[in-house]
Design an enzyme around this catalytic site. Structure first.
Site, PDB file in Angstrom:
ATOM      1  N   ARG A 151     -19.390   3.088   0.061  1.00 28.22           N
ATOM      2  CA  ARG A 151     -18.376   4.111  -0.206  1.00 28.22           C
ATOM      3  C   ARG A 151     -18.891   5.250  -1.072  1.00 28.22           C
ATOM      4  NH1 ARG A 151     -12.804   2.287  -0.196  1.00 28.22           N
ATOM      5  NH2 ARG A 151     -12.566   1.904   2.023  1.00 28.22           N
TER       6      ARG A 151
ATOM      7  N   GLU B  98     -14.798   2.761  -6.044  1.00 30.48           N
ATOM      8  CA  GLU B  98     -16.257   2.747  -6.150  1.00 30.48           C
ATOM      9  C   GLU B  98     -16.818   4.136  -6.423  1.00 30.48           C
ATOM     10  OE1 GLU B  98     -14.522   1.113  -3.832  1.00 30.48           O
ATOM     11  OE2 GLU B  98     -15.067  -0.987  -4.190  1.00 30.48           O
TER      12      GLU B  98
ATOM     13  N   LYS C 202       1.992 -13.560  -5.350  1.00 35.20           N
ATOM     14  CA  LYS C 202       0.776 -14.052  -4.705  1.00 35.20           C
ATOM     15  C   LYS C 202       0.743 -15.571  -4.877  1.00 35.20           C
ATOM     16  CE  LYS C 202      -3.797 -11.965  -4.432  1.00 35.20           C
ATOM     17  NZ  LYS C 202      -4.625 -10.853  -4.884  1.00 35.20           N
TER      18      LYS C 202
HETATM   19  C1  TPP Z   1     -13.621  -0.830  -1.043  1.00 34.63           C
HETATM   20  C2  TPP Z   1     -13.340  -2.247  -1.451  1.00 34.63           C
HETATM   21  N1  TPP Z   1     -13.620  -2.643  -2.713  1.00 34.63           N
HETATM   22  C3  TPP Z   1     -13.360  -3.916  -3.096  1.00 34.63           C
HETATM   23  C4  TPP Z   1     -12.826  -4.807  -2.226  1.00 34.63           C
HETATM   24  C5  TPP Z   1     -12.606  -6.257  -2.628  1.00 34.63           C
HETATM   25  N2  TPP Z   1     -11.195  -6.616  -2.551  1.00 34.63           N
HETATM   26  C6  TPP Z   1     -10.685  -7.317  -1.517  1.00 34.63           C
HETATM   27  S1  TPP Z   1      -9.060  -7.587  -1.654  1.00 34.63           S
HETATM   28  C7  TPP Z   1      -9.005  -6.827  -3.148  1.00 34.63           C
HETATM   29  C8  TPP Z   1      -7.725  -6.758  -3.900  1.00 34.63           C
HETATM   30  C9  TPP Z   1      -6.670  -6.122  -3.112  1.00 34.63           C
HETATM   31  O1  TPP Z   1      -5.520  -6.103  -3.898  1.00 34.63           O
HETATM   32  P1  TPP Z   1      -4.148  -5.753  -3.221  1.00 34.63           P
HETATM   33  O2  TPP Z   1      -4.332  -4.572  -2.336  1.00 34.63           O
HETATM   34  O3  TPP Z   1      -3.135  -5.629  -4.302  1.00 34.63           O
HETATM   35  O4  TPP Z   1      -3.855  -7.010  -2.298  1.00 34.63           O
HETATM   36  P2  TPP Z   1      -3.427  -8.491  -2.699  1.00 34.63           P
HETATM   37  O5  TPP Z   1      -4.637  -9.349  -2.503  1.00 34.63           O
HETATM   38  O6  TPP Z   1      -2.977  -8.495  -4.127  1.00 34.63           O
HETATM   39  O7  TPP Z   1      -2.354  -8.831  -1.757  1.00 34.63           O
HETATM   40  C10 TPP Z   1     -10.265  -6.342  -3.509  1.00 34.63           C
HETATM   41  C11 TPP Z   1     -10.574  -5.644  -4.769  1.00 34.63           C
HETATM   42  C12 TPP Z   1     -12.560  -4.357  -0.919  1.00 34.63           C
HETATM   43  N3  TPP Z   1     -12.051  -5.171   0.019  1.00 34.63           N
HETATM   44  N4  TPP Z   1     -12.812  -3.093  -0.573  1.00 34.63           N
END
Ligand code: TPP
Length: 632
Positions: free
Chosen positions: A392, A364, A280
């Site tokens: 959710r 969630e 990242k």
């Molecule tokens: C249901 C839900 N909960 C929380 C979030 C907040 N959120 C956005 S991106 C993310 C992290 C995603 O991690 P990953 O899938 O590993 O993607 P990366 O950013 O590391 O590429 C979170 C927790 C969300 N988008 N949707």
């Protein structure tokens, strides 16, 4: 902008480039992203991590015929750049500009919109099955981060994939980070693979082979990676038991290797999962040094990565510090987050109470049921979940918390319009989905001092409660040294008046006060009321004003339908005699999805203003006879 990048108007242009040109293009894309997002803000880190992956996908596959999905889709900026939206990337998240996520209405290449995590595999499977039913030949590819693999829906999809289709490509984009560091057993297992010696050896081998011979042998490397992975046991146990052929892990910044691997996977006649290791923030040191900050941020200095200090604390910070203070006095208080410790402020709470802080991953529903379980054992769980993500967990709130009369507190940050993130992230439905739940106490503070009081109040209640508060910095009012309990179901009269009663929910109290001042100039006397409780609503207050004033006005940062104004209407209906209803001017969001943009501009556009309220109210005041309603 570099010349290569300027020549890319569609994926077809990309396919004409040589490998060497494409490597140069990757560098140009990174530079362009850093420069552009330094002005607009956005999800820089996740996008820097998928430059090569997205280039490889668009080189091998053909969107829009092939279907490419990104989980959450905050990492789809490169996809946007390669699919005809490069010249508008500087409008991303800006009013009237590109959305920060994939949007079906934005491009034919965005086959699926998202913003919430965990949906890519299920939606991709749906598309693959639809294709199979009509005998189509397109490929379906779902790209999901390691964070998404902490989510239940992702596993519900995995449970179904092999049963339903023979052709689906899942790409696990593993960078070891969610927004914060990824958590739980899955994260630990992925970490073990990444740090395994076999992977390191393969990674080096792949580099050497690609450099010496070129792409073709990469398929062989992918096969060997599969074998190595098998020797690590876990992938064969997990993904292969789910019926997906596991490949990887492969270096997600090795463009030729990725291209060759996708060509090879394209021919597979069974569902596959390619495990890709990415970094990242790849290529930008400040983002590598501050992974959390660069997940998503506002404008920054493109050289140093510095951002402007915010000034006042945020509601999230006040919430977390107050909770830490209350937890000092009550050892039963525990705090739960679903992968948002920094967003919700719970990372501040964790400093004081590490053993009483629980990050359960992007889960969630689990967070809420887990809280219910703890509550049955005498704990006072506080679930800090953004309004939009708590959607959710609706059934869990009903079935596991409220029905069981458990004292779980839901602290909903980002309640109200979220602004730049747009419709996937606006917190405009929580009143509507919580108000109808029996046993629920629902509050909205007008400022940070009241937030502290409401938290204290919620933690004394015998059953479930929820507090909604907005994104961003606090109102800046003086704070009491100790929060005080508020009697449940009582509103606060800030100013009495005899012509109209104006109720301003939460921070919308500012508009209520402004309207009252404006009406004074028009010759009307207006009461200004801070309702504090959406549920139970202060019916005595409503009844008292119903017998005196000619109209009510409600202001809320929520959809009108089923919202706070609706609650006031219902209360009046229950209080009044049929046919003698008192008019209620409800100011809130209309019955459609609100686009991204600046909050003030969107409020002006959709009539969440003092002027709009006044325009509706004045004719009513002019024509209304004073009602003589009495409480029944
Ligand atoms: C249901 C839900 N909960 C929380 C979030 C907040 N959120 C956005 S991106 C993310 C992290 C995603 O991690 P990953 O899938 O590993 O993607 P990366 O950013 O590391 O590429 C979170 C927790 C969300 N988008 N949707």
């Amino acid at each position: 902008m570099g010349t290569l990048l300027e020549s890319i108007h569609s994926p077809a242009d990309l396919k004409r480039l040589s490998l060497a040109q494409m490597t140069g293009l990757a560098e140009e894309i990174r530079e362009f992203l850093i420069q552009t997002l330094s002005k607009t803000g956005g999800h820089l880190g996740p996008n820097l991590g998928v430059v090569e992956l997205t280039l490889a996908l668009h080189t091998v596959f053909n969107t829009p015929d092939d279907k490419l999905l990104f989980d959450v889709s905050h990492q789809a900026y490169i996809h946007k750049m390669l699919t005809g939206r490069l010249d508008r990337l500087d409008t991303i998240r800006q009013p009237g500009g590109l959305n920060g996520f994939m949007l079906r209405t934005e491009s034919e290449h965005d086959c699926y919109g998202a913003g919430h995590a965990g949906t890519a595999l299920s939606a991709a499977l749906g598309m693959a099955v639809a294709r199979d039913l009509v005998g189509g030949s397109e490929h379906v590819i779902a790209v999901a981060g390691d964070g998404a693999f902490t989510n239940g829906i992702t596993f519900e999809a995995l449970n179904n994939i092999a049963v339903q289709t023979k052709r689906l490509i899942v790409v696990l984009n593993d960078n070891e980070w969610s927004i914060d560091r990824n958590v739980g057993a899955i994260a630990r297992i992925f970490h073990r693979i990444v740090t395994n010696e076999h992977y390191k050896t393969l990674h080096d081998q792949a580099h050497r082979i690609i450099e010496k011979i070129g792409g073709k042998t990469a398929a062989e490397v992918a096969r060997r990676a599969e074998e190595a992975a098998k020797s690590m046991l876990w992938p064969s146990i997990l993904f292969e038991e789910f019926g997906l052929q596991y490949y990887g892990p492969v270096d997600g910044h090795n463009l030729p290797l990725l291209i060759e691997t996708f060509k090879f996977l394209k021919a597979e006649k069974r569902p596959v999962l390619l495990h890709v290791i990415t970094e990242k923030g790849h290529g930008f040191q400040p983002a590598l040094d501050h992974q959390k900050k660069f997940h998503g941020l506002g404008p920054f200095d493109p050289e140093t990565g510095e951002t402007k200090p915010v000034g006042e604390p945020t509601y999230a910070e006040v919430f977390a510090n107050t909770l830490a203070h209350l937890a000092d006095q009550d050892e039963h208080i525990v705090a739960i987050t679903a992968a948002m410790p920094s967003g919700t402020g719970l990372d501040l709470f964790r400093v004081h109470h590490p053993k009483r802080t629980f990050d359960v991953g992007i889960a969630e529903e689990h967070a809420v049921v887990f809280a219910a379980g703890m509550a049955t054992r005498g704990y006072r769980p506080v679930c800090a979940i953004y309004s939009t993500f708590l959607q959710r967990a609706f059934d869990c709130i009903v079935h596991d918390v409220a029905l069981q009369k458990l004292p779980v507190v839901f602290c909903m940050d980002r309640a109200g319009l979220s602004g730049d993130d747009g419709p996937t992230h606006h917190g405009l439905f929580d009143i509507m989905y919580l108000r109808g739940i029996p046993e629920m106490v629902l509050m909205a503070p007008t400022n940070e001092d009241e937030l502290a009081d409401m938290l204290k109040t919620a933690l004394q209640l015998p059953g479930p409660s929820a507090i909604r508060y907005p994104r961003g910095v606090v109102a800046g009012v003086p704070r009491k040294s100790e929060p005080l309990e508020i009697p449940v179901g009582t509103a606060e009269i800030l100013q009495d008046g005899s012509d109209v009663a104006i109720l301003g929910l939460g921070p919308m109290i500012a508009l209520a006060t402004e309207l009252a001042d404006r009406l004074k100039l028009d010759g009307y006397s207006a009461a200004v009321i801070n309702p504090r409780f959406i549920k139970p609503l202060d019916r005595e207050m409503i009844a008292a004003y119903a017998s005196r004033v000619a109209a009510f006005v409600t202001f809320e940062d929520h959809v009108k339908m089923g919202g706070f104004g609706s609650a006031v209407l219902e209360a009046l209906d229950e209080l009044g005699e049929p046919g003698r209803r008192i008019p209620v001017v409800r100011i809130g969001w209309p019955d459609h999805f609100i686009e991204h943009g600046k909050v003030d501009a969107l409020r002006a556009k959709y009539g969440l203003t003092v002027e709009a309220a006044r325009e509706q109210l004045l004719p009513l005041l002019a024509s209304c006879q004073r009602p003589t309603l009495v409480a029944s």
